[in-house]
Write a protein that holds these residues in place. Structure first.
Motif, PDB file in Angstrom:
ATOM      1  N   GLU A 324     -49.646 -22.074 -36.177  1.00 33.39           N
ATOM      2  CA  GLU A 324     -48.553 -22.782 -35.516  1.00 33.39           C
ATOM      3  C   GLU A 324     -47.567 -21.840 -34.827  1.00 33.39           C
ATOM      4  N   ALA A 325     -47.618 -20.542 -35.157  1.00 26.93           N
ATOM      5  CA  ALA A 325     -46.712 -19.612 -34.482  1.00 26.93           C
ATOM      6  C   ALA A 325     -47.095 -19.445 -33.016  1.00 26.93           C
ATOM      7  N   HIS A 326     -48.331 -19.791 -32.680  1.00 25.82           N
ATOM      8  CA  HIS A 326     -48.779 -19.718 -31.293  1.00 25.82           C
ATOM      9  C   HIS A 326     -48.432 -21.012 -30.585  1.00 25.82           C
ATOM     10  N   GLU A 327     -48.642 -21.043 -29.284  1.00 27.21           N
ATOM     11  CA  GLU A 327     -48.588 -22.291 -28.537  1.00 27.21           C
ATOM     12  C   GLU A 327     -49.864 -22.396 -27.728  1.00 27.21           C
ATOM     13  N   ALA A 328     -50.029 -23.549 -27.091  1.00 28.71           N
ATOM     14  CA  ALA A 328     -51.200 -23.726 -26.241  1.00 28.71           C
ATOM     15  C   ALA A 328     -51.148 -22.731 -25.078  1.00 28.71           C
ATOM     16  N   CYS A 329     -52.300 -22.504 -24.468  1.00 31.00           N
ATOM     17  CA  CYS A 329     -52.367 -21.603 -23.317  1.00 31.00           C
ATOM     18  C   CYS A 329     -51.775 -22.307 -22.097  1.00 31.00           C
ATOM     19  N   ARG A 330     -50.822 -21.667 -21.441  1.00 26.61           N
ATOM     20  CA  ARG A 330     -50.128 -22.264 -20.293  1.00 26.61           C
ATOM     21  C   ARG A 330     -49.705 -21.162 -19.332  1.00 26.61           C
ATOM     22  N   PRO A 331     -49.298 -21.537 -18.106  1.00 27.00           N
ATOM     23  CA  PRO A 331     -48.738 -20.531 -17.194  1.00 27.00           C
ATOM     24  C   PRO A 331     -47.405 -20.022 -17.734  1.00 27.00           C
ATOM     25  N   THR A 332     -47.130 -18.755 -17.525  1.00 24.63           N
ATOM     26  CA  THR A 332     -45.817 -18.244 -17.921  1.00 24.63           C
ATOM     27  C   THR A 332     -44.746 -18.708 -16.946  1.00 24.63           C
ATOM     28  N   HIS A 333     -45.127 -18.966 -15.694  1.00 18.68           N
ATOM     29  CA  HIS A 333     -44.187 -19.467 -14.682  1.00 18.68           C
ATOM     30  C   HIS A 333     -44.837 -20.645 -13.974  1.00 18.68           C
ATOM     31  N   PHE A 334     -44.377 -21.846 -14.285  1.00 21.37           N
ATOM     32  CA  PHE A 334     -44.985 -23.044 -13.694  1.00 21.37           C
ATOM     33  C   PHE A 334     -44.823 -23.083 -12.182  1.00 21.37           C
ATOM     34  N   GLU A 335     -43.779 -22.436 -11.659  1.00 21.10           N
ATOM     35  CA  GLU A 335     -43.563 -22.461 -10.213  1.00 21.10           C
ATOM     36  C   GLU A 335     -44.617 -21.657  -9.461  1.00 21.10           C
ATOM     37  N   GLU A 336     -45.376 -20.815 -10.162  1.00 22.95           N
ATOM     38  CA  GLU A 336     -46.443 -20.047  -9.524  1.00 22.95           C
ATOM     39  C   GLU A 336     -47.723 -20.870  -9.533  1.00 22.95           C
ATOM     40  N   ARG A 337     -48.025 -21.485  -8.409  1.00 18.51           N
ATOM     41  CA  ARG A 337     -49.217 -22.335  -8.311  1.00 18.51           C
ATOM     42  C   ARG A 337     -50.492 -21.505  -8.225  1.00 18.51           C
ATOM     43  N   GLU A 338     -50.379 -20.255  -7.828  1.00 22.69           N
ATOM     44  CA  GLU A 338     -51.543 -19.374  -7.713  1.00 22.69           C
ATOM     45  C   GLU A 338     -51.271 -18.088  -8.484  1.00 22.69           C
TER      46      GLU A 338
END
Length: 673
Positions: A324-338
């Motif tokens: 639980e100390a982790h989180e799901a894999c996601r972008p570090t910056h959502f504003e970066e679409r690429e």
């Protein structure tokens, strides 16, 4: 004041150095610097203490890191945020003799998380270290204790693995399900109406209690010939489909195979690069939820991008064993679409981005239309009316589907994963109908159907099944698959489906009923015990000691119940197939050196002894008790002395230079095999 920060991968150095700037020196351990010895058990069997040694690469790395540490004022160990990373940190602290070593972890290689970690260093978590050690030692005990007995039983070199063998078992069981499957031919019928909408015959009312399929093809023809029906029920309704959670390791591998045709190892290699570039959070995770910071970042981005989100953060239940100390894999910056440096990295990043954004968006909404139609002139064999069901749906509000449309990927049982409403066809334009009204079919068709055998696993669905059963952990799956492929226990066809090989089936047959570690329930329970060590709820010695005791008792019976596959013609002990460097494969007695019988290889089985005229006669008869080379069968010679490189003591083949096989000398002065 200069701080040395040690990370695992050299790929992280550039990014982290740019974040930390002056006052910090960042170096890499390049993974593990110490490990159990390659050619020995490496475990003290009273205390089960691991006997570590420096790896070949580790010697050079430690020398470099020791010099760096001596020139810095403090050292921070920033290896990966999992058990393996914690163990590497401990090995570094121990090998470099760092007093009161401090540990930092971050889920993303970005300024915020890295600087937050620097502000709150902690001690090394020895519970995590002991959990990793227990896994490593248990793997070693199974491999070194079981493999020789397994090889004797089967008659050729085999290797048992604590988690690899259960993985092979899953593939073998599926192979045999498919092999033993007997298809059932059954029938249905479908009517087509003007406007190209269809209605499916409902066969269930015409089945006996113990029947699952309609088997009367002649009656199905009568049903397909129906043209006049009346509307007995009609309903317009709505269905919703919620988004999937953001990616865990396993779901990312599954989606990448479905959408991008990537194998699990390729997916993990690409994700590793994205993580090192600071584009995504840590990708070895079994937690399906965004962290608080991750959710806040998504909300902030969605507000500026005009993306609708639900009012309250969506969360999903994690497995009991999830970290639980982790989180799901996601972008570090959502504003970066690429993000990413290669087309493959960019494609995977787009998948991760879309899944993470979609997970907090509103449900997709469908208008669903359902009509029941009843034949006016035909009843079923049981006297029940012949009815048809027409269903169709139309997407009225895309919700999350505006961002992420998941490619359908068959699950491990061969059934596609479907969200609510996905079983309703979206290409069936059922019109508005009036209950009591009539309708006329323009054509009908008999459906000759056949039950299908279970679908073969592919790499992704096998990993998914292992995770579902609690076998292995996210960081281990790629290595498990590689191991069983390399050993020839399973293979992959051109369509990426997995097949059991003869050696895989032989391994399963030899171990099932003899050794519990291959049993799925036992393996899952042992994984739970390892988790309990990490949580401080179990002790290393009790978990490893109990498993060793279980294994030692099972080894007594592993070879019982059946004669050796290929007994030695001289002493009756099992013959083993060996690979000679010069002469190809041959068979040697497992009773060597007491028994020196060898036989030629005949298509994977021991051949007949060679006639005396074909056997090379040595220049001198071997002395009593003489040792022979496993590769070519010639006598060994004990060589001792000194050279300009120092003293030497080993056993070498007298067939040198054609055969260059050597053995180190054991404490008893005899060659160590």
């Amino acid at each position: 004041m200069t701080t040395l920060v040690i990370v695992e991968s050299p790929g992280k150095l550039k990014k982290i150095r740019s974040i930390l700037g002056n006052g910090y020196r960042v170096e890499a351990s390049v993974g593990h610097v110490r490990d159990l010895p390659r050619n020995d058990l490496g475990v003290e069997l009273t205390t089960f203490k691991p006997l570590y040694e420096k790896t070949v690469r580790g010697k050079e790395v430690l020398q470099k890191l020791a010099a760096a540490a001596s020139s810095c004022d403090r050292v921070l160990l920033a290896t990966d945020p999992d058990r393996e990373g914690e163990a590497i940190a401990w090995h570094l602290a121990d090998a470099l003799k760092i007093p009161q070593a401090k540990r930092i972890t971050f889920q993303a290689i970005e300024a915020g998380p890295v600087k937050a970690a620097l502000a709150s260093p902690r001690a090394i978590d020895m519970q995590l270290v002991h959990a990793q050690e227990a896994r490593r030692v248990l793997d070693r005990l199974v491999g070194y204790m079981v493999s020789p007995a397994l090889s004797d039983k089967i008659g050729r070199k085999m290797s048992a693995g604590r988690v690899q063998s259960p993985a092979v078992l899953l593939v073998v069981l599926r192979e045999r399900e498919i092999r033993d499957f007997k298809p059932t031919i059954h029938f249905g019928a479908v009517l087509t109406f003007a406007g190209e909408w269809t209605a499916q015959w409902e066969t269930k009312p015409h089945l006996a209690k113990d029947e699952s399929y309609f088997l009367d093809g002649e009656f199905a023809k009568q049903v397909a010939a129906v043209r006049e029906v009346r509307v007995t029920a009609f309903k317009d309704s709505q269905s919703k489909a919620a988004p999937k959670p953001p990616f865990t390791t396993t779901t990312m591998q599954k989606a990448a195979q479905a959408a991008l045709k990537l194998k699990p190892k390729a997916t993990m290699d690409l994700a590793q690069k994205l993580y090192e570039q600071g584009a995504i959070t840590y990708h070895r995770t079994d937690t399906p939820n965004l962290s608080t910071d991750g959710y806040k970042a998504l909300v902030a981005y969605a507000a500026t991008a005009g993306i609708p989100l639900v009012d309250k953060q969506r969360t999903w239940k994690a497995k009991e064993s999830a970290q639980e100390a982790h989180e799901a894999c996601r972008p570090t910056h959502f504003e970066e679409r690429e993000a990413g440096e290669t087309p493959e990295q960019k494609a995977l990043y787009r998948l991760i981005w879309a899944r993470a954004v979609a997970c907090q968006m509103p449900d997709a909404v469908y208008a669903v239309r359902t009509a029941q139609l009843t034949a006016t002139r035909l009843t079923g064999p049981t006297g029940q009316p012949v009815t048809f069901l027409a269903r169709g749906k139309t997407l009225t509000s895309p919700g999350w589907k505006a961002v992420y449309e998941e490619a359908k990927e068959p699950a491990g049982d061969g059934k596609a994963n479907t969200a609510e409403g996905d079983d309703v066809p979206d290409d069936n334009p059922v019109p508005a109908l009036q209950v009591g009204g009539a309708a006329t079919a323009v054509k009908g068709k008999v459906e000759r159907l056949s039950t299908k055998a279970p679908k073969r696993y592919n790499q992704t669905s096998l990993v998914e099944e292992m995770e579902r059963l609690g076998i292995g952990r996210p960081s281990t799956y790629a290595a498990i698959l590689q191991n069983v492929f390399d050993r020839g226990y399973i293979t992959e066809d051109k369509k990426d489906f997995l097949h059991a090989c003869p050696d895989g089936e032989a391994l399963v047959d030899a171990l099932v009923g003899k050794c519990r570690f291959i049993e799925l329930d036992y393996t899952r329970a042992l994984e739970d015990h390892l988790d309990a060590i990490a949580q401080g709820k179990s002790r290393y010695l009790s978990v490893v000691g109990d498993a060793h005791q279980q294994l030692a008792g099972e080894l007594v019976t592993l070879g019982q119940g059946a004669a050796p596959a290929h007994p030695c013609p001289s002493c009756g002990k099992p013959m083993r197939r060996r690979a000679g460097k010069k002469t190809g494969h041959f068979w040697g007695c497992s009773g060597y050196p007491e028994c020196t019988t060898t036989l030629p290889d005949d298509d994977g089985k021991p051949g007949a002894p060679r006639p005396a005229s074909e056997v090379a006669v040595p220049k001198a008869a071997p002395a009593a008790g003489e040792h022979h080379c496993n590769d070519c069968g010639k006598p060994l010679q004990h060589r001792q002395g000194k050279s300009d490189k120092g003293a030497y003591d080993f056993w070498g083949c007298t067939g040198y230079p054609k055969c260059r096989t050597t053995y180190r000398t054991g404490p008893d002065g005899l060659p160590v095999r």
